[in-house]
Write a protein that holds these residues in place. Structure first.
Motif, PDB file in Angstrom:
ATOM      1  N   ASP A 324     -14.618 -24.263  33.619  1.00  0.00           N
ATOM      2  CA  ASP A 324     -13.826 -25.585  33.299  1.00  0.00           C
ATOM      3  C   ASP A 324     -14.073 -26.076  32.155  1.00  0.00           C
ATOM      4  O   ASP A 324     -13.664 -27.230  31.798  1.00  0.00           O
ATOM      5  CB  ASP A 324     -14.018 -26.293  34.574  1.00  0.00           C
ATOM      6  CG  ASP A 324     -15.099 -26.818  34.679  1.00  0.00           C
ATOM      7  OD1 ASP A 324     -16.179 -26.370  34.218  1.00  0.00           O
ATOM      8  OD2 ASP A 324     -15.600 -27.448  35.759  1.00  0.00           O
ATOM      9  N   GLY A 325     -14.995 -25.655  31.342  1.00  0.00           N
ATOM     10  CA  GLY A 325     -15.303 -26.035  30.192  1.00  0.00           C
ATOM     11  C   GLY A 325     -16.255 -27.401  30.252  1.00  0.00           C
ATOM     12  O   GLY A 325     -16.693 -28.279  29.306  1.00  0.00           O
ATOM     13  N   LEU A 326     -17.080 -27.498  31.378  1.00  0.00           N
ATOM     14  CA  LEU A 326     -17.960 -28.567  31.654  1.00  0.00           C
ATOM     15  C   LEU A 326     -19.219 -28.334  32.071  1.00  0.00           C
ATOM     16  O   LEU A 326     -19.293 -27.183  32.669  1.00  0.00           O
ATOM     17  CB  LEU A 326     -17.353 -29.620  32.824  1.00  0.00           C
ATOM     18  CG  LEU A 326     -15.712 -30.250  32.380  1.00  0.00           C
ATOM     19  CD1 LEU A 326     -15.368 -31.033  33.693  1.00  0.00           C
ATOM     20  CD2 LEU A 326     -15.994 -31.151  31.230  1.00  0.00           C
ATOM     21  N   PRO A 327     -20.389 -28.855  31.738  1.00  0.00           N
ATOM     22  CA  PRO A 327     -21.731 -28.420  31.977  1.00  0.00           C
ATOM     23  C   PRO A 327     -21.851 -28.453  33.433  1.00  0.00           C
ATOM     24  O   PRO A 327     -21.095 -29.180  34.288  1.00  0.00           O
ATOM     25  CB  PRO A 327     -22.570 -29.681  31.363  1.00  0.00           C
ATOM     26  CG  PRO A 327     -21.710 -30.758  31.177  1.00  0.00           C
ATOM     27  CD  PRO A 327     -20.333 -30.174  31.232  1.00  0.00           C
ATOM     28  N   ARG A 328     -22.853 -27.592  33.731  1.00  0.00           N
ATOM     29  CA  ARG A 328     -23.325 -27.475  35.366  1.00  0.00           C
ATOM     30  C   ARG A 328     -24.572 -28.022  35.493  1.00  0.00           C
ATOM     31  O   ARG A 328     -25.562 -27.960  35.152  1.00  0.00           O
ATOM     32  CB  ARG A 328     -23.261 -25.935  35.768  1.00  0.00           C
ATOM     33  CG  ARG A 328     -21.880 -25.443  35.889  1.00  0.00           C
ATOM     34  CD  ARG A 328     -21.092 -25.918  37.124  1.00  0.00           C
ATOM     35  NE  ARG A 328     -19.928 -24.989  37.552  1.00  0.00           N
ATOM     36  CZ  ARG A 328     -18.846 -24.957  36.926  1.00  0.00           C
ATOM     37  NH1 ARG A 328     -18.587 -25.871  36.014  1.00  0.00           N
ATOM     38  NH2 ARG A 328     -17.834 -24.048  37.217  1.00  0.00           N
ATOM     39  N   THR A 329     -24.775 -28.558  36.741  1.00  0.00           N
ATOM     40  CA  THR A 329     -26.104 -28.715  37.307  1.00  0.00           C
ATOM     41  C   THR A 329     -26.086 -28.584  38.725  1.00  0.00           C
ATOM     42  O   THR A 329     -24.918 -28.682  39.337  1.00  0.00           O
ATOM     43  CB  THR A 329     -26.655 -30.568  37.226  1.00  0.00           C
ATOM     44  OG1 THR A 329     -25.597 -31.207  37.786  1.00  0.00           O
ATOM     45  CG2 THR A 329     -26.851 -30.737  35.686  1.00  0.00           C
ATOM     46  N   GLY A 330     -27.006 -27.969  39.457  1.00  0.00           N
ATOM     47  CA  GLY A 330     -27.385 -27.579  40.477  1.00  0.00           C
ATOM     48  C   GLY A 330     -28.841 -27.736  41.260  1.00  0.00           C
ATOM     49  O   GLY A 330     -29.583 -27.894  40.453  1.00  0.00           O
ATOM     50  N   ARG A 331     -28.566 -27.649  42.460  1.00  0.00           N
ATOM     51  CA  ARG A 331     -29.999 -27.714  43.212  1.00  0.00           C
ATOM     52  C   ARG A 331     -30.009 -27.136  44.398  1.00  0.00           C
ATOM     53  O   ARG A 331     -28.996 -27.235  45.125  1.00  0.00           O
ATOM     54  CB  ARG A 331     -30.420 -29.123  43.486  1.00  0.00           C
ATOM     55  CG  ARG A 331     -31.550 -29.396  43.991  1.00  0.00           C
ATOM     56  CD  ARG A 331     -32.020 -30.717  44.223  1.00  0.00           C
ATOM     57  NE  ARG A 331     -33.149 -30.971  45.206  1.00  0.00           N
ATOM     58  CZ  ARG A 331     -33.673 -32.126  45.804  1.00  0.00           C
ATOM     59  NH1 ARG A 331     -33.019 -33.449  45.147  1.00  0.00           N
ATOM     60  NH2 ARG A 331     -34.413 -32.127  46.555  1.00  0.00           N
ATOM     61  N   LYS A 332     -30.945 -26.464  44.691  1.00  0.00           N
ATOM     62  CA  LYS A 332     -31.206 -25.589  46.011  1.00  0.00           C
ATOM     63  C   LYS A 332     -32.536 -25.819  46.280  1.00  0.00           C
ATOM     64  O   LYS A 332     -33.775 -25.423  45.696  1.00  0.00           O
ATOM     65  CB  LYS A 332     -31.032 -24.114  46.123  1.00  0.00           C
ATOM     66  CG  LYS A 332     -31.158 -23.633  47.379  1.00  0.00           C
ATOM     67  CD  LYS A 332     -30.510 -22.237  47.470  1.00  0.00           C
ATOM     68  CE  LYS A 332     -30.807 -21.716  48.969  1.00  0.00           C
ATOM     69  NZ  LYS A 332     -30.059 -20.342  49.077  1.00  0.00           N
ATOM     70  N   GLY A 333     -32.999 -26.740  47.127  1.00  0.00           N
ATOM     71  CA  GLY A 333     -34.291 -26.957  47.729  1.00  0.00           C
ATOM     72  C   GLY A 333     -35.367 -27.553  46.592  1.00  0.00           C
ATOM     73  O   GLY A 333     -34.729 -28.429  46.055  1.00  0.00           O
ATOM     74  N   PRO A 334     -36.407 -27.358  46.275  1.00  0.00           N
ATOM     75  CA  PRO A 334     -37.172 -27.768  45.228  1.00  0.00           C
ATOM     76  C   PRO A 334     -36.825 -27.348  43.677  1.00  0.00           C
ATOM     77  O   PRO A 334     -37.374 -27.679  42.660  1.00  0.00           O
ATOM     78  CB  PRO A 334     -38.601 -27.172  45.666  1.00  0.00           C
ATOM     79  CG  PRO A 334     -38.316 -26.071  46.073  1.00  0.00           C
ATOM     80  CD  PRO A 334     -37.186 -26.078  47.064  1.00  0.00           C
ATOM     81  N   VAL A 335     -35.862 -26.486  43.647  1.00  0.00           N
ATOM     82  CA  VAL A 335     -35.202 -25.987  42.291  1.00  0.00           C
ATOM     83  C   VAL A 335     -33.717 -26.491  41.761  1.00  0.00           C
ATOM     84  O   VAL A 335     -32.815 -26.380  42.592  1.00  0.00           O
ATOM     85  CB  VAL A 335     -35.429 -24.387  42.452  1.00  0.00           C
ATOM     86  CG1 VAL A 335     -34.904 -23.824  40.872  1.00  0.00           C
ATOM     87  CG2 VAL A 335     -36.591 -23.682  42.983  1.00  0.00           C
ATOM     88  N   SER A 336     -34.094 -26.915  40.674  1.00  0.00           N
ATOM     89  CA  SER A 336     -32.779 -27.631  39.968  1.00  0.00           C
ATOM     90  C   SER A 336     -32.347 -26.920  38.793  1.00  0.00           C
ATOM     91  O   SER A 336     -33.293 -26.152  38.367  1.00  0.00           O
ATOM     92  CB  SER A 336     -32.564 -28.973  39.797  1.00  0.00           C
ATOM     93  OG  SER A 336     -33.192 -29.680  40.980  1.00  0.00           O
TER      94      SER A 336
END
Length: 378
Positions: A324-336
């Protein structure tokens, strides 16, 4: 058994704009922070790039099959630029901010029509400072061949990339952040509340791991599932040019780039030509000699008399594109993780770092704020 190292509140993987920005935000919230980078200081794309601070997002490659809203992308690019300018002014970063303006060049009628539409969308959000130039008006700015028109954006800015990176590093270290180079992370071993980072010398146990380098997303299975495609962008710097050659490239301090996703871009810097290209979006394993040959060929299509210009140095770096041309951030548990700047680069990466830090700290017990003083070292 490998030696276990001291525990940190957070470890950031990647010491580029995103990673150092994340470290600053974490430290300001009172966290003890360590930043690990696989390369040497000054060897990453944050230190060696074109220096663009663009308020208009570039075109997306054909692989971007998602729904991309042009107005949303424009807003997403504009807000980080404003925030970066405020940050530079607030903390006195010495990074040579200038605002020379940018002309996006249309090489055919289809590109011209698309650029005109982008111009209308930008004018609705930015107001003045964005206008269409016909072929004659572009010719008064640059003698590049094959141009049918261009979109002038006077909001476009430049910085010295290595100087901004150094300013961010100095800011982070002033807050107690420990920045360590030549320290590739080999694996992440997350638990319920902590994560171990495996390095060649040993392990680091931390409450949070933040992956701020797209090339390191593979360390997390969840991050690796994100729809991100990596391409290369390439840049060279010429030997000093004659006054005649410089006037051929540009009549005044401007920056130029083409409208396509595999764009070419150029400007004059201290009497030399900086010329870059995505070279048809080459994959990551392009050989250096192929890169230089490709750059010369693209340059000759605009300035035939510069086809044999002496190249003093060349760089290559990665661009991460999302559907979609937009940056991504994500997180699972203690990892982002964060990334996917889609060619918008500097300001978007700095903004993504702040967002990444806030995501990593979400739903945790607030720490005593470090303000601008010293945070605990790890």
């Amino acid at each position: 058994m490998m030696a276990r190292q001291a525990t940190c509140d957070a470890v950031v993987i990647g010491a580029g704009y995103c990673g150092l920005s994340a470290a600053i935000e974490l430290a300001r919230q009172g966290a003890s922070v360590r930043v690990l980078d696989a390369g040497q200081w000054g060897g990453n794309a944050s230190a060696c790039n074109f220096g663009s601070v663009a308020v208009m997002p570039p075109a997306l490659p054909a692989t971007a099959h998602g729904e991309h809203d042009p107005a949303k992308r424009l807003q997403a690019a504009l807000a980080p630029v404003r925030a970066l300018r405020e940050q530079i002014q607030a903390f006195g970063y010495d990074c040579a901010w200038t605002q020379p303006g940018h002309i996006t060049l249309a090489l055919d009628d289809a590109a011209a029509a698309a650029l005109r539409q982008r111009g209308l969308e930008a004018q609705a959000l930015l107001g003045t400072g964005v206008r269409w130039l016909d072929a004659r008006q572009v010719g008064e700015q640059t003698r590049a061949q094959g141009v049918v028109g261009g979109l002038l954006n006077e909001h476009f800015a430049l910085i010295e990339p290595a100087r901004l990176l150094l300013a961010l590093r100095n800011h982070a270290e002033a807050l107690g952040v420990r920045v360590q180079y030549a320290s590739p992370v080999l694996a992440l071993e997350p638990g319920a509340d902590t994560v171990d980072l495996v390095l060649a010398p040993g392990r680091i146990s931390t409450a949070r791991a933040l992956i701020a380098s797209e090339q390191a997303w593979s360390l997390s299975a969840a991050a690796a599932r994100e729809p991100l495609v990596l391409y290369q962008t390439h840049l060279f710097e010429s030997a000093p040019l004659t006054a005649t050659a410089l006037r051929l490239i540009t009549q005044q301090p401007r920056v130029y780039g083409t409208a396509s996703a595999d764009k070419d871009y150029f400007r004059v810097h201290q009497g030399r030509l900086l010329f870059g290209s995505r070279l048809g979006l080459l994959p990551l394993d392009a050989e250096p000699q192929v890169v230089v040959s490709g750059l010369r060929s693209r340059l000759a299509s605009y300035f035939p008399t510069l086809a044999d210009v002496e190249v003093r140095q060349a760089w290559s770096g990665n661009l991460g594109f999302t559907p979609d041309g937009l940056p991504r951030t994500g997180r699972k548990g203690p990892v982002s993780w964060g990334g996917g700047y889609c060619g918008s680069g500097i300001a978007t990466a700095v903004s993504c770092g702040r967002q990444l830090a806030r995501l990593a700290l979400a739903d945790t017990t607030p720490m005593p704020s470090a303000g601008e003083g010293q945070a605990p070292r790890c």
